[in-house]
Design a protein around this motif. Sequence first.
Motif, PDB file in Angstrom:
ATOM      1  N   PHE A  34       2.181  -8.094   1.940  1.00 36.21           N
ATOM      2  CA  PHE A  34       0.984  -7.384   1.490  1.00 36.21           C
ATOM      3  C   PHE A  34       0.492  -7.984   0.180  1.00 36.21           C
ATOM      4  CE2 PHE A  34       2.109  -4.714   4.817  1.00 36.21           C
ATOM      5  CZ  PHE A  34       1.185  -3.699   4.995  1.00 36.21           C
ATOM      6  N   ARG A  35      -0.792  -7.836  -0.049  1.00 34.60           N
ATOM      7  CA  ARG A  35      -1.362  -8.328  -1.293  1.00 34.60           C
ATOM      8  C   ARG A  35      -2.267  -7.252  -1.893  1.00 34.60           C
ATOM      9  NH1 ARG A  35      -5.847 -12.541  -1.856  1.00 34.60           N
ATOM     10  NH2 ARG A  35      -6.283 -11.045  -3.516  1.00 34.60           N
ATOM     11  N   SER A  36      -2.426  -7.309  -3.205  1.00 31.63           N
ATOM     12  CA  SER A  36      -3.393  -6.445  -3.866  1.00 31.63           C
ATOM     13  C   SER A  36      -4.800  -6.890  -3.475  1.00 31.63           C
ATOM     14  CB  SER A  36      -3.220  -6.523  -5.382  1.00 31.63           C
ATOM     15  OG  SER A  36      -3.416  -7.861  -5.814  1.00 31.63           O
ATOM     16  N   ASP A  37      -5.762  -6.010  -3.696  1.00 29.75           N
ATOM     17  CA  ASP A  37      -7.171  -6.339  -3.475  1.00 29.75           C
ATOM     18  C   ASP A  37      -7.874  -6.205  -4.823  1.00 29.75           C
ATOM     19  OD1 ASP A  37      -9.669  -6.853  -2.518  1.00 29.75           O
ATOM     20  OD2 ASP A  37      -9.712  -5.238  -1.048  1.00 29.75           O
ATOM     21  N   ILE A  67       5.284 -10.977  10.846  1.00 30.60           N
ATOM     22  CA  ILE A  67       5.232  -9.979   9.786  1.00 30.60           C
ATOM     23  C   ILE A  67       3.946  -9.153   9.831  1.00 30.60           C
ATOM     24  CG2 ILE A  67       6.799 -11.013   8.129  1.00 30.60           C
ATOM     25  CD1 ILE A  67       4.408 -12.440   6.876  1.00 30.60           C
ATOM     26  N   ARG A  68       4.065  -7.900   9.372  1.00 34.44           N
ATOM     27  CA  ARG A  68       2.901  -7.053   9.170  1.00 34.44           C
ATOM     28  C   ARG A  68       2.110  -7.584   7.979  1.00 34.44           C
ATOM     29  NH1 ARG A  68       2.139  -4.165  13.475  1.00 34.44           N
ATOM     30  NH2 ARG A  68       0.988  -2.612  12.277  1.00 34.44           N
ATOM     31  N   LEU A  69       0.798  -7.384   7.993  1.00 29.39           N
ATOM     32  CA  LEU A  69      -0.080  -7.894   6.950  1.00 29.39           C
ATOM     33  C   LEU A  69      -1.026  -6.792   6.487  1.00 29.39           C
ATOM     34  CD1 LEU A  69      -1.078 -11.194   8.781  1.00 29.39           C
ATOM     35  CD2 LEU A  69       0.492 -11.045   6.837  1.00 29.39           C
ATOM     36  N   GLY A  70      -1.305  -6.751   5.175  1.00 25.50           N
ATOM     37  CA  GLY A  70      -2.245  -5.737   4.723  1.00 25.50           C
ATOM     38  C   GLY A  70      -2.468  -5.750   3.235  1.00 25.50           C
ATOM     39  N   THR A  71      -3.214  -4.740   2.772  1.00 28.56           N
ATOM     40  CA  THR A  71      -3.543  -4.590   1.358  1.00 28.56           C
ATOM     41  C   THR A  71      -2.857  -3.367   0.773  1.00 28.56           C
ATOM     42  OG1 THR A  71      -5.543  -3.390   2.028  1.00 28.56           O
ATOM     43  CG2 THR A  71      -5.791  -5.726   1.449  1.00 28.56           C
ATOM     44  N   LEU A  72      -2.543  -3.497  -0.491  1.00 26.87           N
ATOM     45  CA  LEU A  72      -1.999  -2.382  -1.271  1.00 26.87           C
ATOM     46  C   LEU A  72      -2.671  -2.454  -2.653  1.00 26.87           C
ATOM     47  CD1 LEU A  72       0.256  -0.404  -0.310  1.00 26.87           C
ATOM     48  CD2 LEU A  72       1.785  -1.573  -1.854  1.00 26.87           C
ATOM     49  N   VAL A  73      -3.834  -1.877  -2.797  1.00 25.73           N
ATOM     50  CA  VAL A  73      -4.703  -1.325  -1.769  1.00 25.73           C
ATOM     51  C   VAL A  73      -6.100  -1.875  -1.969  1.00 25.73           C
ATOM     52  CG1 VAL A  73      -3.424   0.836  -1.498  1.00 25.73           C
ATOM     53  CG2 VAL A  73      -5.322   0.748  -3.125  1.00 25.73           C
ATOM     54  N   THR A  74      -6.917  -1.786  -0.901  1.00 25.06           N
ATOM     55  CA  THR A  74      -8.336  -2.103  -1.001  1.00 25.06           C
ATOM     56  C   THR A  74      -9.060  -0.962  -1.710  1.00 25.06           C
ATOM     57  OG1 THR A  74      -8.468  -3.574   0.908  1.00 25.06           O
ATOM     58  CG2 THR A  74     -10.429  -2.273   0.405  1.00 25.06           C
ATOM     59  N   ALA A  75      -9.945  -1.320  -2.642  1.00 28.23           N
ATOM     60  CA  ALA A  75     -10.723  -0.309  -3.365  1.00 28.23           C
ATOM     61  C   ALA A  75     -11.953   0.083  -2.555  1.00 28.23           C
ATOM     62  CB  ALA A  75     -11.141  -0.831  -4.731  1.00 28.23           C
TER      63      ALA A  75
END
Length: 309
Positions: A34-37, A67-75
């Motif tokens: 996961f990555r920040s946004d 792997i699962r992918l996503g944001t932590l978190v999108t504003a």
Amino acid sequence: MDFRIFTEPQQGATYDDLLAVARTTEDAGFDGFFRSDHFLHMSGDGAPGPTDAWITLAGLARDTSRIRLGTLVTAATFRLPAPLAIQVAGVDQMSGGRVEMGLGAGWFEAEHTAYGIPFPDVKERFDRFEEQLAVITGLWTTPRGETFDHDGSHYPIVDAPGLGAPDHRGGIPIIIGGTGKRRTPELAARYASEFNSVFRPADETRDLYARVRAACEDRHRDPDELTLSAANVVCLGNDDATLRRRAEAISRDVDELRASGFAGSSDEIVDKIGRFTEVGTTRFYLQVLDLGDLDHIEEFAATVVPQLP
């Protein structure tokens, strides 16, 4: 229990940097990347400059396989909800159904000022956040061939084609976190598949979980449907020199990291994680700030994870 690597690319990272971390994450057996946004750095100079979260995740969707992918978190302040729903659904399709989206109200005012993004007061941000959740989930759960309408004060939607995600019944999983005492738990109970405690000690995390579980009960939703997760910085060192080197690389103090994060020897980190599991945490986001130290990720997988259930 599963573990995910969580990165902060606004501090300085290219796509190739993120790809190297994501592939190491996958090879080491972690559950997700996961990555920040964010667009603006919070210390240093952020060189080589910002990257867009969903553009880079689209690349990673094709350059990884498990792997699962996503944001932590999108504003919620960054993007209109309907185009965002389309973007995320597209990345999900590109990944074969491996995407999850963290969504929040937005908080970093300097970032909004730097890039000309409107930053309303906190009440309006939460009003917009709530309406974004309604629009995004509405579009994702409207069957193909049907249309979605939303009579909203901020984001009215008329006859929008549905975006039912083929790999996720009920839509792409949404992660909501935060320390709000009323609206955050209510929104998590209504829309989220996961509630995340960010950079909080175990005792405060327990209280956050209790509020969101109570909100689920108020909505007659089974609280056990909600995954409970925690995010914290990781700094592993099985000798003093390694621990000090890794702390210095991210401009942090060893004692402060030991007190607030998942830091210290493997045994110390296992003990700290144990305190979180006791309050109900089943998923952990490990904030890795030095993206060039791939050995750090591999060492955590080899020395910490095997000691845990």
